[in-house]
Each structure stands twice: as structure tokens, then as C-alpha cells.
Design an enzyme around this catalytic site. Structure first.
Site, PDB file in Angstrom:
ATOM      1  N   SER A   1       0.840  -1.190   0.000  1.00  0.00           N
ATOM      2  CA  SER A   1       0.000   0.000   0.000  1.00  0.00           C
ATOM      3  C   SER A   1       0.872   1.236   0.000  1.00  0.00           C
ATOM      4  O   SER A   1       2.036   1.209   0.402  1.00  0.00           O
ATOM      5  CB  SER A   1      -0.911   0.015   1.236  1.00  0.00           C
ATOM      6  OG  SER A   1      -0.151   0.247   2.409  1.00  0.00           O
ATOM      7  N   LYS A   2       0.289   2.343  -0.446  1.00  0.00           N
ATOM      8  CA  LYS A   2       1.048   3.583  -0.573  1.00  0.00           C
ATOM      9  C   LYS A   2       1.482   4.131   0.773  1.00  0.00           C
ATOM     10  O   LYS A   2       2.371   4.978   0.845  1.00  0.00           O
ATOM     11  CB  LYS A   2       0.198   4.633  -1.299  1.00  0.00           C
ATOM     12  CG  LYS A   2      -1.093   5.006  -0.584  1.00  0.00           C
ATOM     13  CD  LYS A   2      -1.971   5.870  -1.451  1.00  0.00           C
ATOM     14  CE  LYS A   2      -3.297   6.178  -0.801  1.00  0.00           C
ATOM     15  NZ  LYS A   2      -4.215   6.911  -1.696  1.00  0.00           N
ATOM     16  N   ARG A   3       0.890   3.669   1.869  1.00  0.00           N
ATOM     17  CA  ARG A   3       1.275   4.181   3.178  1.00  0.00           C
ATOM     18  C   ARG A   3       2.597   3.596   3.658  1.00  0.00           C
ATOM     19  O   ARG A   3       3.186   4.102   4.601  1.00  0.00           O
ATOM     20  CB  ARG A   3       0.163   3.909   4.197  1.00  0.00           C
ATOM     21  CG  ARG A   3      -1.148   4.593   3.833  1.00  0.00           C
ATOM     22  CD  ARG A   3      -2.151   4.587   4.962  1.00  0.00           C
ATOM     23  NE  ARG A   3      -3.385   5.234   4.550  1.00  0.00           N
ATOM     24  CZ  ARG A   3      -3.585   6.544   4.537  1.00  0.00           C
ATOM     25  NH1 ARG A   3      -2.607   7.348   4.907  1.00  0.00           N
ATOM     26  NH2 ARG A   3      -4.735   7.059   4.165  1.00  0.00           N
ATOM     27  N   LYS A   4       3.051   2.526   3.018  1.00  0.00           N
ATOM     28  CA  LYS A   4       4.311   1.902   3.440  1.00  0.00           C
ATOM     29  C   LYS A   4       5.380   1.930   2.358  1.00  0.00           C
ATOM     30  O   LYS A   4       6.564   1.949   2.651  1.00  0.00           O
ATOM     31  CB  LYS A   4       4.054   0.459   3.888  1.00  0.00           C
ATOM     32  CG  LYS A   4       3.180   0.376   5.135  1.00  0.00           C
ATOM     33  CD  LYS A   4       3.175  -1.010   5.727  1.00  0.00           C
ATOM     34  CE  LYS A   4       2.378  -1.045   7.024  1.00  0.00           C
ATOM     35  NZ  LYS A   4       2.378  -2.380   7.651  1.00  0.00           N
ATOM     36  N   ASN A   5       4.974   1.894   1.114  1.00  0.00           N
ATOM     37  CA  ASN A   5       5.912   1.931  -0.001  1.00  0.00           C
ATOM     38  C   ASN A   5       5.237   2.633  -1.168  1.00  0.00           C
ATOM     39  O   ASN A   5       4.004   2.596  -1.300  1.00  0.00           O
ATOM     40  CB  ASN A   5       6.300   0.514  -0.444  1.00  0.00           C
ATOM     41  CG  ASN A   5       7.563   0.027   0.232  1.00  0.00           C
ATOM     42  OD1 ASN A   5       8.490   0.801   0.483  1.00  0.00           O
ATOM     43  ND2 ASN A   5       7.611  -1.250   0.524  1.00  0.00           N
TER      44      ASN A   5
END
Length: 485
Positions: A252-256
Site C-alpha cells: 500500500s502507498k502508506r508503506k511503499n
């Protein structure tokens, strides 16, 4: 059987690495079997879909080297390939199910459905539609429709028995029908849901194999039920494992970074990205005693590919491993002259220099001051500490939620240019009650590593959305860590 496969992304945001991952497997399978690979745009959610996002999907997939045989931009014998242009077909097939007693109009209001869900959650039991309109008299239903009362069309699910999903990579999966609610087929605005449009399109486009991510497994019994209701032959289902972060959570964009545009802007070579995605769930066959083969060409993959070699363990999308593989391509497949040509095409193009030079033109006294002033336009992550980001009159605790909500807005901004960026930042100040000087300085430092730069809007425009939001997320991570220390 003629092999026809497809991917069907929704143009609601940035082009996702997961779309390329699924698209690559479909493309290779089609090429190996002498079949056709179709790109279909699922844009029935008109409130979120944009032409800009659709164009970015085409551009990003072509960059990574995944070209389709049929699609909205190139046509084909089974079009149109954009769902918003197929509305009459969905209405026709939904009415066919209603006439056969296999679907029905439902007049339940959003308020009633919300109350029902709240009650079901309190009871900690099954969640789903309770069939309130399931046995409504057809005459009454037609009368209510005739006077314009809002309604949806639902599938009449058989409450008894089980539905079997036959998946190519798994044993047959059984679902108890009582756990599947009467799914909505047509929404109150007349647009189909994913379930109806997906099945109708796959049937009419003669899709032979549905190769998609495993997040769709729980929806597949609904699709099987629709195939059975229509009396249509089902395609072969094959659900690929989801890409995972190193901590095994769903990528997900929140981690990568998950946008293909980020990796293109960061200087990942398309052949390296294609190679890396290929080895996510599939291993290149090697001779007994040989080590796993990490690097291989697209042509080699087509020759060696088989769905049987897809493993079900969650493949880890590791940015460090991708960078390592990219480095191998840079060193092993390209001469210094070749890399210089790549740099001139992308990071050091005349077009990019033309954007950057005017920003620092008035700030230089000597030419050797140029590179230090523009280095942040080309570098990766910045060496910024949480304390550097703290506004003079605010704490890091106050900054955290304001920065987090700003990142969400940046994610949603489709037009990346000076005016929309200014509107976004000033609007965020108004919403949060923060003064511009308190917000703009930490943003400036987070994305450039400097307190003094050319104008904010101009700088962010040239820096690009991908670098901007990546750096903002990295800054937020450091603020969170400092607040929890």
C-alpha cells in the site's frame, strides 16, 4: 480453446504496480498460448473515474513494456472496451434476469440499509441484505418504478447449498450460499456494479481465463452464480497471490510507493521493473542443483512461463531488492554511453532543464552555484530529521495529523500544476486553522531539505507529484517516530 485474457483497471488514481504485475502475467500467458490480451477500462464509478487517470494507465503500462492487443485506444472486434460506453448492454442483461425471476428491484433506502447494518453488527452475526424486497409483488414493484421511486436491482441468491469456485491454483473452494447476500447488480443511478459488468463483459468478450488478484476470491462465488443464472459457460479462474510489504501486509502507498510513475521518475529501468514483477509469484525454471535465477529477459519468460509454477505465498515487493536488480541491468546490460542516453531521455532531458533553470536563474551569481541549488530535484530520499520539520509556533504532535491529512489530499490531486497545488495548500490551511507560514515551512523542508527555495508552487510542480508525496510520507514517518519516542 482460443485464449483470451484481460486486465480491467479502474481509472481512479495513479497507475498501480499491482496492475502491472497482474497485466504482465496475463500478457505473457496470452503470448505463450498464441492468444489475445485485452485492456478494459472499468469506469462505472463516475464520481471517481477521470480521463487523466485513464491516460496515465496507458502511459505507465506502455512504459513498463506491457502492450495490449485490444482496448479503448486501439479498438478490436469486441468493443467498446470502456464500461461507461456499454450501459445499455448491462441494463438489457439485468432486465433479462428480472424477467426470469432471478433478480428483483429493491427499494430499500440508504437509511434503512444503514440501520440494518448497525443492528447486524450489534448482534455480531452475519452482515448482508436481509431480503426485505425479495418477495415484493411484481405488480407493486412496477408501479413504484413507474412513479420514479429510486431502486436497485439485486440478484436472487439461492439460500440453500453451496457454490463451488474452481481455481487453477487452488483446490475447489466451496462457499455456503447462506453467507452470500443478494448482491446489487444495478445501482440506483442506473450504472452496473462491478459484479454484473465484469461477468457480462467477460462473457461477451469471450474471455477464456480470468487471471486476477486473490482479493477477488470472495467475489467469485457471486460471479459463478451470475454465470449460472444466465446459463453461460464459466471462464477458467486463476487468482494470483497479492503483492506484500516486507512485513507481509498488503502492499500500500502508506508503506511503499505503489505508483508506477514513482519508479519511472526514480530511474528504475522498465526492463528491470518487468523482470522484478515477473519473479514476484513465479520462479524461472532452473536445472537441478542450480540456484534460483533472478535476472531474465521478457522473451525468456514467455518461453519458460507456466501458471503451474506460480506459488501462493505472498510475494514481497522489496524496493531495496528492486534497486539491486535495477543496478544489475545498469551495469550488465548498458554501457556508460547507453546510460548517458537514458539519463538524457529522462532525468536530464532538455524539457526538464527548461523547467528547472528559470527557478534559480535569479538566485545565482556564479554558474557553479547552480548544481547545489537544484540537487534536490534529482536526488532520492532526503536527510531530514523530525526536529527540522517543527514549525516555530507548533509542536510535532500538532504537525502529525495536519501533515497526514495533507498527504491524503496530495494523493487525490490529479492535476499537478501550480494553481491546483496552491489551492490545495491554502485550502488545507483554512481547513486546519493553520497559518500559511506554519504549514509551508515544514512542507518546504520535507520535500526539498532546504528552508529557502524558489516559489513553493513552482518548486512542487517541477519536483513532481511522485517525489513530493514520497518525501512527505518519509517526513511523516519521522514525525510519528519522534512523537512516540
Amino acid at each position: 480453446m482460443s485464449v483470451r485474457v484481460r486486465i480491467a483497471p479502474s481509472p481512479t488514481g495513479d497507475p498501480h504496480i499491482g496492475t502491472a504485475y497482474i497485466g504482465l502475467i496475463n500478457k505473457v500467458f496470452a503470448m505463450q498460448k498464441g492468444g489475445r490480451f485485452i485492456l478494459r477500462i472499468e469506469d462505472t464509478d463516475q464520481s471517481r473515474c477521470t480521463p487523466t487517470s485513464e491516460a496515465m494507465i496507458y502511459d505507465a503500462l506502455r512504459w513498463v513494456g506491457i502492450q495490449w492487443d485490444e482496448g479503448p485506444d486501439c479498438g478490436g472486434d469486441y468493443g467498446p472496451y470502456r464500461q461507461s460506453e456499454r450501459s445499455e448492454l448491462y441494463a438489457q442483461y439485468a432486465q433479462q434476469l428480472v424477467d426470469a425471476g432471478k433478480a428483483y428491484p429493491c427499494f430499500c433506502t440508504p437509511e434503512r440499509l444503514a440501520t440494518l447494518r448497525t443492528e447486524q453488527m450489534k448482534a455480531k452475526g452475519w452482515l448482508g441484505y436481509d431480503g426485505h424486497c425479495r418477495d415484493l409483488d411484481p405488480v407493486e414493484a412496477r408501479a413504484r418504478m413507474a412513479v420514479g421511486e429510486p431502486y436497485v436491482i439485486r440478484l436472487r441468491v439461492d439460500r440453500e447449498g453451496t457454490t463451488v469456485v474452481r481455481d487453477l491454483l487452488r483446490d475447489p473452494i466451496e462457499f455456503a450460499n447462506k453467507e452470500v447476500d443478494d448482491q446489487v447488480l444495478v445501482k440506483s443511478d442506473g450504472f452496473p456494479t462491478y459484479h454484473l459488468a465484469n461477468v457480462v463483459d467477460d462473457h461477451l468478450m469471450e474471455i477464456s481465463h480470468v487471471i486476477r488478484g486473490e482479493e477477488w476470491i470472495t467475489s467469485t462465488p457471486k460471479h459463478v452464480m451470475l454465470y449460472e443464472a444466465f446459463g453461460w459457460k464459466q471462464p477458467v479462474f486463476c487468482h494470483l497471490p497479492l503483492l506484500r510489504n516486507p512485513d507481509k501486509s498488503k502492499v500500500s502507498k502508506r508503506k511503499n510507493p505503489v505508483s508506477l510513475n514513482y519508479y519511472r521518475d526514480a530511474g528504475i529501468l522498465p526492463e528491470a521493473m518487468r523482470n522484478y514483477l515477473a519473479r514476484m509469484a513465479w520462479s524461472f525454471p532452473v536445472e537441478e542443483g542450480e540456484e534460483t535465477r533472478e535476472k531474465f529477459s521478457f522473451e525468456e519468460m514467455v518461453a519458460a512461463f507456466s501458471l503451474e509454477r506460480v506459488t501462493l505465498g505472498g510475494p514481497v515487493f522489496d524496493v531495496a531488492k528492486l534497486s539491486w536488480l535495477n543496478g544489475r541491468y545498469i551495469r550488465e546490460d548498458h554501457s556508460p554511453e547507453g546510460i548517458w542516453e537514458r539519463l538524457k531521455e529522462h532525468l536530464l532531458s532538455d524539457e526538464r532543464w527548461a523547467q528547472i533553470v528559470p527557478l534559480v536563474h535569479e538566485r545565482m551569481d556564479r554558474l557553479d552555484e547552480f548544481m547545489p541549488q537544484v540537487a534536490y530535484f534529482f536526488s532520492g530520499d532526503l536527510d531530514v530529521e523530525a526536529e527540522d520539520l517543527k514549525p516555530k509556533k507548533k509542536s510535532l504532535e500538532e504537525l502529525e495529523p495536519v501533515l497526514a491529512s495533507l498527504i491524503d489530499k496530495v494523493d487525490q490531486l490529479m492535476e499537478w500544476s501550480e494553481e491546483p497545488i496552491e489551492q490545495l495548500l491554502r485550502g488545507h490551511c483554512e481547513e486546519t486553522g493553520w497559518k500559511p507560514r506554519d504549514l509551508f515551512m515544514p512542507v518546504r523542508i520535507a520535500v526539498t531539505g532546504r528552508k529557502a527555495t524558489p516559489g513553493m508552487w513552482e518548486t512542487l510542480t517541477v519536483l513532481g507529484k511522485e517525489r513530493t508525496r514520497r518525501r512527505l510520507r518519509e517526513a511523516l514517518k519521522k514525525v510519528k517516530a519522534a512523537n512516540r519516542a
